[in-house]
Motif scaffolding. Structure first.
Motif, short mmCIF file in Angstrom:
data_model
loop_
_atom_site.label_atom_id
_atom_site.label_comp_id
_atom_site.label_asym_id
_atom_site.label_seq_id
_atom_site.Cartn_x
_atom_site.Cartn_y
_atom_site.Cartn_z
N GLU A 252 0.69 -1.13 0.19
CA GLU A 252 0.17 -0.06 0.16
C GLU A 252 0.90 1.23 -0.01
O GLU A 252 0.54 2.13 -0.61
CB GLU A 252 -0.86 -0.08 0.94
CG GLU A 252 -2.08 -1.16 1.07
CD GLU A 252 -2.95 -1.01 2.42
OE1 GLU A 252 -2.39 -0.40 3.52
OE2 GLU A 252 -4.00 -1.50 2.41
N ALA A 256 0.57 2.39 -3.73
CA ALA A 256 -0.38 3.17 -3.74
C ALA A 256 -0.26 4.74 -2.97
O ALA A 256 -0.94 5.38 -2.93
CB ALA A 256 -1.71 2.71 -3.15
N TRP A 318 -15.29 -9.23 -6.57
CA TRP A 318 -15.29 -7.73 -6.64
C TRP A 318 -13.86 -7.43 -7.40
O TRP A 318 -12.78 -7.70 -7.02
CB TRP A 318 -15.24 -7.18 -5.17
CG TRP A 318 -15.05 -5.72 -5.26
CD1 TRP A 318 -16.23 -4.97 -5.44
CD2 TRP A 318 -14.03 -5.04 -5.04
NE1 TRP A 318 -15.90 -3.57 -5.12
CE2 TRP A 318 -14.56 -3.59 -4.94
CE3 TRP A 318 -12.64 -5.18 -4.80
CZ2 TRP A 318 -13.61 -2.50 -4.83
CZ3 TRP A 318 -11.89 -4.18 -4.53
CH2 TRP A 318 -12.16 -2.78 -4.71
N VAL A 319 -13.97 -6.33 -8.37
CA VAL A 319 -13.04 -6.11 -9.18
C VAL A 319 -13.42 -4.64 -9.55
O VAL A 319 -14.31 -4.43 -10.02
CB VAL A 319 -12.69 -6.82 -10.37
CG1 VAL A 319 -11.57 -6.31 -11.11
CG2 VAL A 319 -12.36 -8.28 -10.14
N LYS A 320 -12.40 -3.75 -9.10
CA LYS A 320 -12.66 -2.16 -9.25
C LYS A 320 -14.01 -1.86 -9.29
O LYS A 320 -14.60 -1.28 -10.24
CB LYS A 320 -12.02 -2.12 -10.67
CG LYS A 320 -10.72 -2.48 -10.99
CD LYS A 320 -9.98 -2.02 -12.34
CE LYS A 320 -8.72 -2.41 -12.50
NZ LYS A 320 -8.09 -2.16 -13.78
N GLY A 321 -14.47 -2.06 -8.34
CA GLY A 321 -16.20 -1.45 -8.04
C GLY A 321 -17.28 -2.32 -8.64
O GLY A 321 -18.36 -2.09 -8.23
N ASP A 322 -16.96 -3.30 -9.29
CA ASP A 322 -17.88 -4.14 -9.75
C ASP A 322 -18.09 -5.48 -9.01
O ASP A 322 -17.02 -6.12 -8.62
CB ASP A 322 -17.68 -4.54 -11.19
CG ASP A 322 -17.85 -3.34 -12.06
OD1 ASP A 322 -18.83 -2.64 -12.02
OD2 ASP A 322 -17.31 -3.57 -13.03
N ARG A 345 -22.93 -2.57 -7.70
CA ARG A 345 -21.55 -1.84 -7.60
C ARG A 345 -21.36 -1.87 -5.93
O ARG A 345 -22.31 -2.11 -5.16
CB ARG A 345 -21.87 -0.33 -7.81
CG ARG A 345 -22.24 -0.29 -9.34
CD ARG A 345 -20.87 -0.30 -10.32
NE ARG A 345 -19.93 0.62 -9.88
CZ ARG A 345 -18.54 0.65 -10.43
NH1 ARG A 345 -18.41 -0.43 -11.10
NH2 ARG A 345 -17.82 1.52 -9.92
N SER A 348 -16.02 -2.03 -1.99
CA SER A 348 -14.94 -2.83 -1.37
C SER A 348 -15.23 -4.57 -1.51
O SER A 348 -16.59 -4.64 -1.69
CB SER A 348 -14.56 -2.70 0.20
OG SER A 348 -15.82 -2.99 0.91
#
Length: 391
Positions: A252, A256, A318-322, A345, A348
């Motif tokens: 992280e 990030a 869950w992937v990138k908000g989907d 949507r 997390s």
């Protein structure tokens, strides 16, 4: 000469290619015994048969061991002369196999029984290191599979720390920038690791635990804490949680750009430890199989009730908000099942898991099911629902 070259090529291919291919996977994962036996069978078949037409000797019942060639480095005439020279002595098939390595297999197995495993040890023993008890701690233990996986990757130096990445020029630790980032530094000698260890449920001056390698460090860690009254399972579980959280925090920060929040990291480690430390395999799990492995706290009475009622198994991706949700309804007394899918949507993966549980509950209300059992693999969501608080 041609037979010797062919034999040499087969040996090189068996040792350097076929026998080495599973090494990387087996350093971090368990392979089913049936797969291992199949791999061994393929290698044996290639070694004995190659591209020729010799027989593969096993028990000796399926071939004419005296007249049908089964020694790959001998031609037909040479094989015949050898068999004729030893046949009058009354040797058995097992003794003939022992003669091929000067009774080495008898030295390895005191009972004199021949097996492919003993033959492999004699031929490939030089490739094996001395047995280390640390691996037995991981393979034959009550550790949670996720903790066992993390520790196997750690002890095999399979984590992609900066020292192991050739495309990185900057190798210093992202936290302290005081040394090259390797496993021993990141999880033991770094200032962040020292602080987390000292303020943990195992308050240790981790820099006082000696060890030039991760294996020796883990051995000394277990020995030191044992003298203080801590069990090996608890120490290894906490080490796995510590490694997982430090690794996550490092990614992280470096990828990030997130700041290091020590209190948050310490809390995550403690929560993970509480969730994993009480895990255990029981005889009840062996009886009821996968269903109890998903929820190891169920009793035999609960399993009988599950057979009579409905169980809703939930899982989410869950992937990138989907978020993708799946719920499977099982009713064993009628051998019936059905499923329900949904997309939504979510911010997390945890929210995706909670929405999937909500999908299961709404489905039960729509169908009018009076009593259900919701099974989820998201420990954080289950603990939050049991405590009636937001995770």
């Amino acid at each position: 000469m041609e037979d010797e070259v062919t034999l040499l090529c087969r040996k090189i291919n068996s040792d350097q290619v076929s026998a080495s291919m599973p090494v990387y996977m087996m350093s971090t994962n368990k392979i089913p015994i049936s797969t291992c036996r199949e791999l061994d069978a393929i290698i044996r078949k290639y070694w004995w048969l190659g591209n020729g037409s010799i027989a593969m000797a096993e028990s000796g019942d399926a071939i004419d061991m005296w007249n049908q060639p089964w020694i790959p480095w001998m031609d037909f005439d040479e094989f015949g002369r050898l068999m004729e020279s030893i046949r009058p002595r009354g040797y058995t098939a097992r003794t003939l196999v022992d003669l091929s390595t000067d009774n080495s297999w008898n030295k390895e197995k005191q009972d004199g029984e021949f097996s492919v495993k003993s033959a492999y040890v004699v031929d490939q023993g030089h490739r094996f290191d001395d047995t280390n008890t640390v691996w037995n701690w991981l393979w034959y233990s009550q550790l949670h599979p996720r903790i066992s996986m993390i520790l196997r990757r750690l002890l095999n130096n399979a984590l992609p720390v900066k020292e192991k990445l050739p495309f990185l020029r900057e190798k210093d630790c992202h936290f302290c920038e005081a040394a090259v980032e390797n496993c021993l530094h990141l999880f033991k000698d770094c200032c962040v690791a020292k602080l987390l260890w000292f303020s943990s449920v195992f308050p240790l001056r981790i820099d006082k635990i000696s060890g030039q390698t991760m294996i020796s460090f883990v051995e000394n860690l277990v020995a030191t804490t044992k003298n203080s009254g801590f069990g090996r399972k608890e120490v290894l579980t906490f080490l796995g949680c510590m490694v997982g959280q430090i690794w996550k925090t490092s990614n992280e920060c470096s990828l990030a750009g997130k700041p290091i929040i020590m209190d948050q990291a310490r809390k995550r480690i403690e929560e993970a430890y509480e969730g994993f430390v009480n895990f255990s395999y029981t005889s009840e799990e062996e009886v009821v199989g996968l269903r109890t492995q998903v929820t190891p706290h169920l009793t035999q009475r609960s399993i009988r009730r599950l057979n009579e009622e409905r169980a809703l198994c939930t899982d989410a991706s869950w992937v990138k908000g989907d978020a993708g949700s799946a719920v499977v309804m099982l009713k064993e007394d009628t051998v019936g099942w059905s499923y329900k899918l949904a997309r939504d949507r979510a911010v997390s993966a945890l929210e995706a898991e909670l929405k999937t549980i909500l999908l299961a509950l709404n489905w039960a209300l729509e169908e009018g099911w009076n009593e259900i059992h919701v099974l989820s693999d998201c420990l954080q969501a289950i603990q939050a629902l049991n405590k009636n608080r937001c995770p």
